[in-house]
Design a protein around this motif. Structure first.
Motif, PDB file in Angstrom:
ATOM      1  N   THR A 169       0.822  -1.211   0.000  1.00 14.59           N
ATOM      2  CA  THR A 169       0.000   0.000   0.000  1.00 14.59           C
ATOM      3  C   THR A 169       0.856   1.261   0.000  1.00 14.59           C
ATOM      4  O   THR A 169       0.321   2.367  -0.008  1.00 14.59           O
ATOM      5  CB  THR A 169      -0.929   0.032   1.235  1.00 14.59           C
ATOM      6  N   ALA A 171       3.237   4.347  -1.201  1.00 11.51           N
ATOM      7  CA  ALA A 171       3.081   5.272  -2.331  1.00 11.51           C
ATOM      8  C   ALA A 171       3.713   4.772  -3.637  1.00 11.51           C
ATOM      9  O   ALA A 171       3.077   4.852  -4.697  1.00 11.51           O
ATOM     10  CB  ALA A 171       3.623   6.650  -1.951  1.00 11.51           C
ATOM     11  N   SER A 222       3.851   2.065  -4.972  1.00  8.21           N
ATOM     12  CA  SER A 222       3.124   0.974  -5.625  1.00  8.21           C
ATOM     13  C   SER A 222       2.029   1.480  -6.552  1.00  8.21           C
ATOM     14  O   SER A 222       1.410   0.691  -7.259  1.00  8.21           O
ATOM     15  CB  SER A 222       2.516   0.030  -4.574  1.00  8.21           C
ATOM     16  N   SER A 223       1.811   2.787  -6.573  1.00  9.94           N
ATOM     17  CA  SER A 223       0.741   3.346  -7.387  1.00  9.94           C
ATOM     18  C   SER A 223       1.271   4.293  -8.457  1.00  9.94           C
ATOM     19  O   SER A 223       2.119   5.157  -8.172  1.00  9.94           O
ATOM     20  CB  SER A 223      -0.241   4.115  -6.493  1.00  9.94           C
ATOM     21  N   GLY A 224       0.734   4.181  -9.655  1.00 15.12           N
ATOM     22  CA  GLY A 224       1.113   5.076 -10.735  1.00 15.12           C
ATOM     23  C   GLY A 224       0.673   6.506 -10.505  1.00 15.12           C
ATOM     24  O   GLY A 224       1.234   7.437 -11.089  1.00 15.12           O
ATOM     25  N   SER A 225      -0.312   6.719  -9.641  1.00 14.41           N
ATOM     26  CA  SER A 225      -0.754   8.089  -9.368  1.00 14.41           C
ATOM     27  C   SER A 225       0.222   8.840  -8.469  1.00 14.41           C
ATOM     28  O   SER A 225       0.146  10.068  -8.359  1.00 14.41           O
ATOM     29  CB  SER A 225      -2.158   8.102  -8.752  1.00 14.41           C
ATOM     30  N   PHE A 226       1.151   8.108  -7.851  1.00 15.73           N
ATOM     31  CA  PHE A 226       2.219   8.746  -7.059  1.00 15.73           C
ATOM     32  C   PHE A 226       3.297   9.192  -8.034  1.00 15.73           C
ATOM     33  O   PHE A 226       3.958   8.369  -8.661  1.00 15.73           O
ATOM     34  CB  PHE A 226       2.774   7.763  -6.025  1.00 15.73           C
ATOM     35  N   ARG A 236       7.103  -4.262  -7.666  1.00 15.15           N
ATOM     36  CA  ARG A 236       5.879  -3.531  -8.027  1.00 15.15           C
ATOM     37  C   ARG A 236       6.225  -2.093  -8.400  1.00 15.15           C
ATOM     38  O   ARG A 236       5.724  -1.567  -9.405  1.00 15.15           O
ATOM     39  CB  ARG A 236       4.871  -3.561  -6.881  1.00 15.15           C
ATOM     40  N   VAL A 262       5.519  -0.303 -11.925  1.00 17.80           N
ATOM     41  CA  VAL A 262       4.785   0.966 -12.014  1.00 17.80           C
ATOM     42  C   VAL A 262       5.610   1.995 -12.775  1.00 17.80           C
ATOM     43  O   VAL A 262       5.089   2.718 -13.632  1.00 17.80           O
ATOM     44  CB  VAL A 262       4.408   1.479 -10.609  1.00 17.80           C
ATOM     45  N   GLU A 298       4.218   3.627 -16.279  1.00 17.98           N
ATOM     46  CA  GLU A 298       3.988   5.068 -16.332  1.00 17.98           C
ATOM     47  C   GLU A 298       4.976   5.766 -17.259  1.00 17.98           C
ATOM     48  O   GLU A 298       4.978   6.991 -17.366  1.00 17.98           O
ATOM     49  CB  GLU A 298       4.060   5.671 -14.925  1.00 17.98           C
TER      50      GLU A 298
END
Length: 193
Positions: free
Chosen positions: A71, A73, A75-79, A108, A112, A116
């Motif tokens: 969970t 930051a 791990s997310s493409g929006s970060f 991960r 990402v 991205e």
């Protein structure tokens, strides 16, 4: 690129942990925020290759994340980040990245970074190489990563192991257009100055 965008730094269990530690030190000095992910194997290698503790390395990063924290930051493409460096990158991590395995935060975050279309630099530390390693390097290159094994540049006339590490870190930072003053650059006709 905004100077406030962080660089994700992954440190895997390959020999050469000095590259990851020095990268964190230099990025802190030049004011670029970092998000650190260390594998458990990297923590073991740290004890073999240095007198540092895991807490010492974590303290060099702006933020650090557990390798099993899916969970976090990175791990997310929006970060938003400026990209990621894995220094050193073990053959195991290379293979996991090449196969798009997102089983750990390190792999991960690398996945990402690729999806991205951000810069991913892998300081692969393995020798000799077998065909599987070479195919994994080709696969990540085809996906957009840069494979940058830390190769010493003897034209810079290094006098210490620290000089060799600094040159490798400086060349990787060049890939992100970050000049930290570490590279003794080649000059026409007479080598490094």
């Amino acid at each position: 690129m905004s100077p406030s965008l962080p660089l994700v730094v992954g440190i895997s269990g390959a020999s050469g942990i000095a590259y990851g530690v020095r990268l964190l030190e230099v990025l802190r000095r030049v004011g670029i925020p970092t998000h650190l992910v260390m594998t458990r194997a990297a923590e073991i290698t740290l004890a073999y290759e240095t007198s540092l503790k895991v807490a010492d390395v974590r303290a060099l990063a702006t933020e650090w994340h557990r390798v099993d924290d899916m969970t976090a930051a990175p791990s997310s493409g929006s970060f938003r980040t400026r990209g990621m460096v894995v220094a050193p990158c073990s053959a195991r991590s290379l293979g996991a990245i090449a196969s798009c395995s997102g089983e750990t935060l390190l792999t991960r975050a690398a996945d990402v970074t690729l999806k991205e279309r951000r810069r991913l630099v892998l300081m692969v530390r393995e020798t000799p190489l077998h065909l599987g390693h070479i195919r994994a390097m080709a696969a990540v290159t085809e996906m957009g990563a840069i494979v940058a094994p830390p190769m010493p540049a003897f034209y810079s006339k290094p006098r210490s192991l620290e000089d060799v590490v600094d040159h490798g870190v400086g060349r990787v930072l060049d890939l992100f257009e970050i000049d930290a003053g570490l590279v003794n650059r080649w000059r026409d006709g007479d080598g490094a100055g």
